[in-house]
Write a protein that holds these residues in place. Sequence first.
Motif, PDB file in Angstrom:
ATOM      1  N   GLY A   4       0.790  -1.234   0.000  1.00 14.94           N
ATOM      2  CA  GLY A   4       0.000   0.000   0.000  1.00 14.94           C
ATOM      3  C   GLY A   4       0.816   1.276   0.000  1.00 14.94           C
ATOM      4  N   ASN A   5       2.116   1.188   0.220  1.00 15.58           N
ATOM      5  CA  ASN A   5       2.944   2.385   0.274  1.00 15.58           C
ATOM      6  C   ASN A   5       3.390   2.882  -1.103  1.00 15.58           C
ATOM      7  OD1 ASN A   5       2.943   3.169   2.948  1.00 15.58           O
ATOM      8  ND2 ASN A   5       4.604   1.794   3.516  1.00 15.58           N
ATOM      9  N   ASP A   6       3.094   2.143  -2.147  1.00 11.17           N
ATOM     10  CA  ASP A   6       3.248   2.637  -3.522  1.00 11.17           C
ATOM     11  C   ASP A   6       1.850   2.991  -4.006  1.00 11.17           C
ATOM     12  OD1 ASP A   6       6.176   2.052  -4.656  1.00 11.17           O
ATOM     13  OD2 ASP A   6       5.611   0.413  -3.306  1.00 11.17           O
ATOM     14  N   LYS A   7       1.671   4.232  -4.438  1.00 13.15           N
ATOM     15  CA  LYS A   7       0.324   4.699  -4.768  1.00 13.15           C
ATOM     16  C   LYS A   7       0.289   5.467  -6.087  1.00 13.15           C
ATOM     17  CE  LYS A   7      -0.697   5.513   0.168  1.00 13.15           C
ATOM     18  NZ  LYS A   7      -1.596   4.368   0.400  1.00 13.15           N
ATOM     19  N   ILE A   8      -0.846   5.357  -6.751  1.00 14.20           N
ATOM     20  CA  ILE A   8      -1.175   6.257  -7.848  1.00 14.20           C
ATOM     21  C   ILE A   8      -2.159   7.269  -7.275  1.00 14.20           C
ATOM     22  CG2 ILE A   8      -2.081   6.494 -10.178  1.00 14.20           C
ATOM     23  CD1 ILE A   8       0.537   4.848  -9.902  1.00 14.20           C
ATOM     24  N   ILE A   9      -1.729   8.523  -7.207  1.00 13.77           N
ATOM     25  CA  ILE A   9      -2.517   9.589  -6.589  1.00 13.77           C
ATOM     26  C   ILE A   9      -3.009  10.539  -7.673  1.00 13.77           C
ATOM     27  CG2 ILE A   9      -2.415  11.525  -4.956  1.00 13.77           C
ATOM     28  CD1 ILE A   9      -0.246   9.904  -3.448  1.00 13.77           C
ATOM     29  N   VAL A  10      -4.271  10.926  -7.578  1.00 10.12           N
ATOM     30  CA  VAL A  10      -4.887  11.709  -8.661  1.00 10.12           C
ATOM     31  C   VAL A  10      -5.526  12.986  -8.111  1.00 10.12           C
ATOM     32  CG1 VAL A  10      -5.330   9.654 -10.067  1.00 10.12           C
ATOM     33  CG2 VAL A  10      -7.050  10.408  -8.399  1.00 10.12           C
ATOM     34  N   ARG A  11      -5.743  13.911  -9.021  1.00 10.95           N
ATOM     35  CA  ARG A  11      -6.396  15.174  -8.662  1.00 10.95           C
ATOM     36  C   ARG A  11      -7.896  14.975  -8.535  1.00 10.95           C
ATOM     37  NH1 ARG A  11      -9.243  16.717 -12.985  1.00 10.95           N
ATOM     38  NH2 ARG A  11      -8.416  16.495 -15.094  1.00 10.95           N
ATOM     39  N   GLU A  12      -8.540  15.994  -8.033  1.00  9.88           N
ATOM     40  CA  GLU A  12     -10.001  15.979  -7.919  1.00  9.88           C
ATOM     41  C   GLU A  12     -10.617  15.812  -9.305  1.00  9.88           C
ATOM     42  OE1 GLU A  12     -13.419  18.728  -5.699  1.00  9.88           O
ATOM     43  OE2 GLU A  12     -11.441  19.547  -6.181  1.00  9.88           O
ATOM     44  N   GLY A  13     -11.667  15.006  -9.399  1.00 15.62           N
ATOM     45  CA  GLY A  13     -12.356  14.800 -10.675  1.00 15.62           C
ATOM     46  C   GLY A  13     -11.969  13.509 -11.367  1.00 15.62           C
ATOM     47  N   ILE A  14     -10.875  12.874 -10.953  1.00 18.97           N
ATOM     48  CA  ILE A  14     -10.489  11.564 -11.495  1.00 18.97           C
ATOM     49  C   ILE A  14     -10.904  10.516 -10.478  1.00 18.97           C
ATOM     50  CG2 ILE A  14      -8.554  10.108 -12.218  1.00 18.97           C
ATOM     51  CD1 ILE A  14      -7.081  12.620 -13.087  1.00 18.97           C
ATOM     52  N   ASN A  15     -11.827   9.668 -10.866  1.00 18.70           N
ATOM     53  CA  ASN A  15     -12.415   8.717  -9.914  1.00 18.70           C
ATOM     54  C   ASN A  15     -12.190   7.256 -10.278  1.00 18.70           C
ATOM     55  OD1 ASN A  15     -13.667  10.842  -8.272  1.00 18.70           O
ATOM     56  ND2 ASN A  15     -15.019  11.132 -10.040  1.00 18.70           N
ATOM     57  N   THR A  16     -11.832   6.994 -11.522  1.00 20.26           N
ATOM     58  CA  THR A  16     -11.571   5.622 -11.958  1.00 20.26           C
ATOM     59  C   THR A  16     -10.289   5.607 -12.782  1.00 20.26           C
ATOM     60  OG1 THR A  16     -12.758   5.799 -14.075  1.00 20.26           O
ATOM     61  CG2 THR A  16     -14.063   5.193 -12.113  1.00 20.26           C
ATOM     62  N   ILE A  17      -9.740   4.410 -12.977  1.00 20.96           N
ATOM     63  CA  ILE A  17      -8.536   4.297 -13.803  1.00 20.96           C
ATOM     64  C   ILE A  17      -8.842   4.718 -15.233  1.00 20.96           C
ATOM     65  CG2 ILE A  17      -6.788   2.703 -14.688  1.00 20.96           C
ATOM     66  CD1 ILE A  17      -7.118   1.072 -12.139  1.00 20.96           C
ATOM     67  N   ALA A  18     -10.056   4.433 -15.689  1.00 19.60           N
ATOM     68  CA  ALA A  18     -10.442   4.829 -17.042  1.00 19.60           C
ATOM     69  C   ALA A  18     -10.378   6.344 -17.220  1.00 19.60           C
ATOM     70  CB  ALA A  18     -11.842   4.315 -17.352  1.00 19.60           C
ATOM     71  N   ASP A  19     -10.555   7.078 -16.127  1.00 16.65           N
ATOM     72  CA  ASP A  19     -10.507   8.542 -16.189  1.00 16.65           C
ATOM     73  C   ASP A  19      -9.099   9.070 -16.476  1.00 16.65           C
ATOM     74  OD1 ASP A  19     -13.216   8.689 -15.656  1.00 16.65           O
ATOM     75  OD2 ASP A  19     -12.938   8.984 -13.491  1.00 16.65           O
ATOM     76  N   LEU A  20      -8.088   8.199 -16.397  1.00 19.44           N
ATOM     77  CA  LEU A  20      -6.719   8.633 -16.677  1.00 19.44           C
ATOM     78  C   LEU A  20      -6.482   8.851 -18.169  1.00 19.44           C
ATOM     79  CD1 LEU A  20      -4.595   6.301 -14.333  1.00 19.44           C
ATOM     80  CD2 LEU A  20      -5.078   8.737 -14.018  1.00 19.44           C
ATOM     81  N   LYS A  21      -7.372   8.336 -18.986  1.00 20.48           N
ATOM     82  CA  LYS A  21      -7.184   8.447 -20.436  1.00 20.48           C
ATOM     83  C   LYS A  21      -7.091   9.918 -20.843  1.00 20.48           C
ATOM     84  CE  LYS A  21      -8.823   6.593 -24.826  1.00 20.48           C
ATOM     85  NZ  LYS A  21      -9.779   5.673 -25.484  1.00 20.48           N
ATOM     86  N   GLY A  22      -6.002  10.226 -21.555  1.00 27.44           N
ATOM     87  CA  GLY A  22      -5.782  11.589 -22.023  1.00 27.44           C
ATOM     88  C   GLY A  22      -5.164  12.511 -20.991  1.00 27.44           C
ATOM     89  N   LYS A  23      -4.881  12.008 -19.787  1.00 24.85           N
ATOM     90  CA  LYS A  23      -4.357  12.843 -18.709  1.00 24.85           C
ATOM     91  C   LYS A  23      -2.826  12.768 -18.654  1.00 24.85           C
ATOM     92  CE  LYS A  23      -8.526  13.814 -17.145  1.00 24.85           C
ATOM     93  NZ  LYS A  23      -9.348  12.914 -17.964  1.00 24.85           N
ATOM     94  N   LYS A  24      -2.239  13.778 -17.998  1.00 24.07           N
ATOM     95  CA  LYS A  24      -0.801  13.794 -17.751  1.00 24.07           C
ATOM     96  C   LYS A  24      -0.508  13.064 -16.445  1.00 24.07           C
ATOM     97  CE  LYS A  24       0.445  18.164 -20.053  1.00 24.07           C
ATOM     98  NZ  LYS A  24       1.064  19.508 -19.832  1.00 24.07           N
ATOM     99  N   VAL A  25       0.344  12.056 -16.528  1.00 22.10           N
ATOM    100  CA  VAL A  25       0.680  11.255 -15.346  1.00 22.10           C
ATOM    101  C   VAL A  25       2.201  11.202 -15.201  1.00 22.10           C
ATOM    102  CG1 VAL A  25       0.377   9.065 -14.149  1.00 22.10           C
ATOM    103  CG2 VAL A  25      -1.368   9.841 -15.784  1.00 22.10           C
TER     104      VAL A  25
END
Length: 356
Positions: free
Chosen positions: A115-136
């Motif tokens: 659990g100490n390795d995380k993918i952390i996202v901004r407000e408005g991203i709620n699913t992994i699918a929401d990462l599409k087109g985003k800067k990571v």
Amino acid sequence: MKWKSHAWNGLLFVLAMMLAVSCVPPKVQSESPVVRLGFSAWPGWFPWQVAQEKAIFTTKNVQVDLKWFDSYLDSINALTAQQLEANSQTLNDTISAVAGGADQVIVLVNDNSTGNDKIIVREGINTIADLKGKKVAAEEGTVDHFLLLLGMEKAGLKPSDITFVPLETGKAATAFVAGQVDAVGVFAPFTTQALKRPGSKELFSSKDFPGAISDHLVFTRSFVNEHPEQVQALVDAWFATTKFLETNPEEAIAIMAKKANVSVEEYKQYAAGTRIFTVQENIAAFQPGNDMSSLPFAAQKISAFLTQVGLAKTQPDLSKLFDDRFVKAYAARAQAQMSPVPVTSHDRSPTFPAPA
């Protein structure tokens, strides 16, 4: 005649000196070398700081030059360049190094990330699918890049579905907090920094992929071949350190929190996200198996995945990657110390286990 006399006296002097030198004991050829050991910011590796400050290396007769790396990737590169004899690094990063031509050996499991390795996202991203087109952002080719790709694959996304921003882990966290990227892959303690962005949250973590991220003590093969006794001493020092963590938790946490540059309370939050392996768990992990709890199985899966996503050009030969003899030797000695002394016809005294 005088010349001959001087010559003869000179010859006698040289012979005497040669005899004297031959009688001087030679320097001990087996003098223990200094082990340059690299480590970086990860809860499973901060115990090395405890080993140094509590002189545990000294008690195990191993000379260690403990080298701190602000950049985890720099420590990997240092081992690959043989500027270190040993480093603290993950299984997948070790496989990547071996695929690139490095000759390295895993001798110990420090921990598994839970659990100490995380993918952390901004407000408005709620699913992994929401990462599409985003800067990571993440440190390219390292463990959190790997975690990001694992999560995306599970959700049916391809690497090309995001704009990947390669940044060193600390800089990636800073860029996320500054709003320069939409999501970030980081490990503790950088997770604490990333979550300071208002509205940010964990999307998924290593707890969602059990066994996928294991952390290890890795040596160059040449050092293992030439100085196995020093490898054993360092493995022994590790287990002595984990015992100190168990018996002196507050003192140990204070040392590790200071090195991590976080408060004691913040450091305690990392406990559930890192599982420090016992000796028995080490022995089990090195055995063949059919799930990610088995290192040989996990290595094959990770190797295929790294090749598939382009993080490794070819799948390396993993047949000599693991060497569990040092863990087994420690376990055997520990068991022998705990075994009672047998009572014979000449010994009627009560039996007690030997002190650990």
